[in-house]
Design a protein around this motif. Structure first.
Motif, PDB file in Angstrom:
ATOM      1  N   TYR A 162       0.839  -1.204   0.000  1.00 43.89           N
ATOM      2  CA  TYR A 162       0.000   0.000   0.000  1.00 43.89           C
ATOM      3  C   TYR A 162       0.873   1.252   0.000  1.00 43.89           C
ATOM      4  O   TYR A 162       1.811   1.362   0.807  1.00 43.89           O
ATOM      5  N   GLU A 163       0.520   2.175  -0.870  1.00 42.49           N
ATOM      6  CA  GLU A 163       1.194   3.475  -0.919  1.00 42.49           C
ATOM      7  C   GLU A 163       0.152   4.565  -0.660  1.00 42.49           C
ATOM      8  O   GLU A 163      -0.776   4.746  -1.463  1.00 42.49           O
ATOM      9  N   PRO A 164       0.237   5.315   0.463  1.00 42.08           N
ATOM     10  CA  PRO A 164      -0.746   6.371   0.750  1.00 42.08           C
ATOM     11  C   PRO A 164      -0.785   7.415  -0.358  1.00 42.08           C
ATOM     12  O   PRO A 164       0.226   7.677  -1.016  1.00 42.08           O
ATOM     13  N   ASN A 165      -1.957   8.010  -0.570  1.00 40.14           N
ATOM     14  CA  ASN A 165      -2.040   9.054  -1.594  1.00 40.14           C
ATOM     15  C   ASN A 165      -1.294  10.303  -1.132  1.00 40.14           C
ATOM     16  O   ASN A 165      -0.857  10.414   0.015  1.00 40.14           O
ATOM     17  N   SER A 166      -1.132  11.257  -2.045  1.00 38.55           N
ATOM     18  CA  SER A 166      -0.262  12.401  -1.786  1.00 38.55           C
ATOM     19  C   SER A 166      -0.739  13.265  -0.623  1.00 38.55           C
ATOM     20  O   SER A 166       0.072  13.840   0.100  1.00 38.55           O
ATOM     21  N   SER A 167      -2.058  13.366  -0.421  1.00 42.66           N
ATOM     22  CA  SER A 167      -2.575  14.162   0.693  1.00 42.66           C
ATOM     23  C   SER A 167      -2.211  13.532   2.034  1.00 42.66           C
ATOM     24  O   SER A 167      -1.836  14.228   2.982  1.00 42.66           O
ATOM     25  N   LEU A 168      -2.316  12.220   2.134  1.00 33.85           N
ATOM     26  CA  LEU A 168      -1.929  11.535   3.364  1.00 33.85           C
ATOM     27  C   LEU A 168      -0.433  11.654   3.608  1.00 33.85           C
ATOM     28  O   LEU A 168       0.010  11.856   4.745  1.00 33.85           O
ATOM     29  N   MET A 169       0.350  11.530   2.549  1.00 34.04           N
ATOM     30  CA  MET A 169       1.802  11.664   2.689  1.00 34.04           C
ATOM     31  C   MET A 169       2.157  13.047   3.222  1.00 34.04           C
ATOM     32  O   MET A 169       3.036  13.206   4.070  1.00 34.04           O
ATOM     33  N   LYS A 170       1.464  14.065   2.721  1.00 31.85           N
ATOM     34  CA  LYS A 170       1.729  15.438   3.167  1.00 31.85           C
ATOM     35  C   LYS A 170       1.313  15.627   4.624  1.00 31.85           C
ATOM     36  O   LYS A 170       1.951  16.386   5.366  1.00 31.85           O
ATOM     37  N   SER A 171       0.260  14.939   5.062  1.00 30.87           N
ATOM     38  CA  SER A 171      -0.262  15.119   6.420  1.00 30.87           C
ATOM     39  C   SER A 171       0.678  14.579   7.493  1.00 30.87           C
ATOM     40  O   SER A 171       0.674  15.043   8.625  1.00 30.87           O
ATOM     41  N   GLY A 172       1.461  13.553   7.141  1.00 35.51           N
ATOM     42  CA  GLY A 172       2.372  12.964   8.116  1.00 35.51           C
ATOM     43  C   GLY A 172       1.732  11.997   9.094  1.00 35.51           C
ATOM     44  O   GLY A 172       2.334  11.641  10.115  1.00 35.51           O
ATOM     45  N   ALA A 173       0.518  11.516   8.795  1.00 37.96           N
ATOM     46  CA  ALA A 173      -0.185  10.598   9.712  1.00 37.96           C
ATOM     47  C   ALA A 173       0.264   9.155   9.480  1.00 37.96           C
ATOM     48  O   ALA A 173      -0.556   8.251   9.297  1.00 37.96           O
TER      49      ALA A 173
END
Length: 416
Positions: free
Chosen positions: A302-313
């Motif tokens: 699984y690779e988180p989408n770009s918004s999740l990656m930016k959020s740092g969660a």
């Protein structure tokens, strides 16, 4: 724009602007206007199709179009504001956000210090049938002159500060942007009495919405601004486009984060809003989350989408979806059971192996083309592609990353 120029634009909308510039134009056709409008409408065709398809609208130079919000992100912003009395776009620009957000208010202002943009906005709003007052003034002067007239009104302010300086360098702080949001906030904060938190029901400014560059560090934003109630990290087709900061006078609770991925659907004339992903959390959830780690690659990656990656969660993702993280810094996850609603890309693992000289002869012996990505790996994706002699393609997917124990691996996948 005379009829001949308008007709010429309509009949050459799909032409190559550079080639068109070399041609001789009829005497009653404004060549400069034609080239500018065709280029603008071509740029806006995917970004703001409902405007690009309207032959009566006029557009400014390239930079304003490059920096404007898309139709999708502008429509998303309307979901973040409540119906009110007065809306003010303090950084009008092309007017996309002004147009879409103003539909929820009785009175709307478009404020812009560039005269040409104001003239174009006034024309375009009239064509679109939207009553918006256009003010050719800088945002601070406008606030100083008008804010005292809004007593007891429900006012929403919107700010989209320019993110490049006069030398075209990208800014890294809200202090560096123009206008300076931090200073501008003080201008209306003190005048509305927010600093004393007296008579909250009488506050004029009910909400401030700030559009920030996705390049800005979120922790820097939260350190520079107070009273943030929500932060929306907005992507379109998995490309991070905007960070939207919602400020409410007197708010001192936990910031709620929204990770959103918008997907364009519909016709070329309009883009209905479709929110593909909406992952929500507060900072304390991420801090207290306990992720699980895997020392091996399981059936799914699984690779988180770009918004999740930016959020740092990154810890919360593991806990909430019951999937295992590969490494503290890798931000890839794995599981034996398919998590079909995961907010990001999902892959089925074909195989994996340690990164060494045998990788091309063994794991990738029959692979000549693939999409290559690296996460927490010493080589960049381009360097690894050259190293593995792979052509770019989405037939196969190759991830190179680091596992617990600092083991470097290459993973061959198929996208689900």
């Amino acid at each position: 724009m005379n009829t001949a120029t308008r007709d010429f634009i309509e009949s050459h909308l799909k032409d190559d602007v550079r080639q068109l510039a070399l041609q001789k134009f009829p005497e009653d056709v404004d060549k400069t206007l034609v080239l500018n409008q065709i280029e603008a409408r071509q740029l806006l065709q995917k970004k703001v199709p409902s405007w690009a398809s309207n032959p009566d609208l006029l557009f400014p130079k390239h930079l304003s179009i490059e920096q404007c919000s898309s139709e999708l992100t502008a429509k998303y912003k309307t979901s973040l504001v409540e119906n009110g009395d007065v809306f003010v776009d303090l950084t009008g620009g092309l007017g996309i956000d002004s147009y879409f957000l103003s539909e929820k208010f009785k009175t709307s202002y478009y404020v812009e210090n560039q005269k040409e943009l104001c003239e174009l906005a006034e024309h375009n709003f009239a064509v679109l049938g939207r009553k918006i007052t256009v003010v050719n003034e800088d945002s601070e002067s406008f606030l100083n002159g008008f804010i005292s007239r809004w007593d007891n009104a429900r006012v929403v302010l919107y700010i989209d500060p320019a993110r490049r300086d006069i030398y075209n360098r990208k800014m890294v702080s809200l202090h560096d942007c123009s206008p300076d949001v931090i200073e501008l906030k003080r201008c209306f904060w003190s005048e509305t009495g927010v600093e004393t938190h007296e008579n909250p029901s009488q506050k004029t400014v009910r909400q401030i919405l700030i559009k920030a560059s996705p390049m800005l560090d979120i922790s820097l934003i939260t350190n520079e601004l107070q009273n943030i109630s929500e932060i929306h990290i907005v992507s379109v087709k998995n490309e991070c486009k905007e960070i939207l900061i919602k400020i409410e006078p007197g708010f001192d609770g936990e910031i709620k984060y929204f990770c959103v991925d918008l997907q364009p659907v519909g016709t070329r004339h309009a883009l209905p809003l479709q929110v593909e992903t909406n992952f929500q959390f507060v900072e304390s959830e991420e801090k207290s989350a306990i992720p699980t780690f895997s020392s091996n690659i399981k059936k799914y990656l699984y690779e988180p989408n770009s918004s999740l990656m930016k959020s740092g969660a990154f810890k919360l993702i593991s806990q909430r979806f019951a999937i295992e993280k590969l490494h503290v810094n890798s931000h890839l996850y794995t599981s034996d059971n398919l998590i079909s609603d995961f907010p990001g890309r999902i892959f089925e693992v074909v195989g994996f192996a340690p990164f060494n000289k045998k990788i091309k002869k063994e794991l990738l012996k029959d692979i000549t083309e693939a999409s290559v990505a690296t996460r927490n790996f010493p080589l960049s994706a381009n360097e690894l592609r050259k190293n593995l002699n792979l052509k770019e393609s989405d037939k196969n997917f190759v991830f190179s990353t680091t596992l617990i124990g600092e083991k470097k691996v290459v993973i061959l996948c198929k996208k689900i």
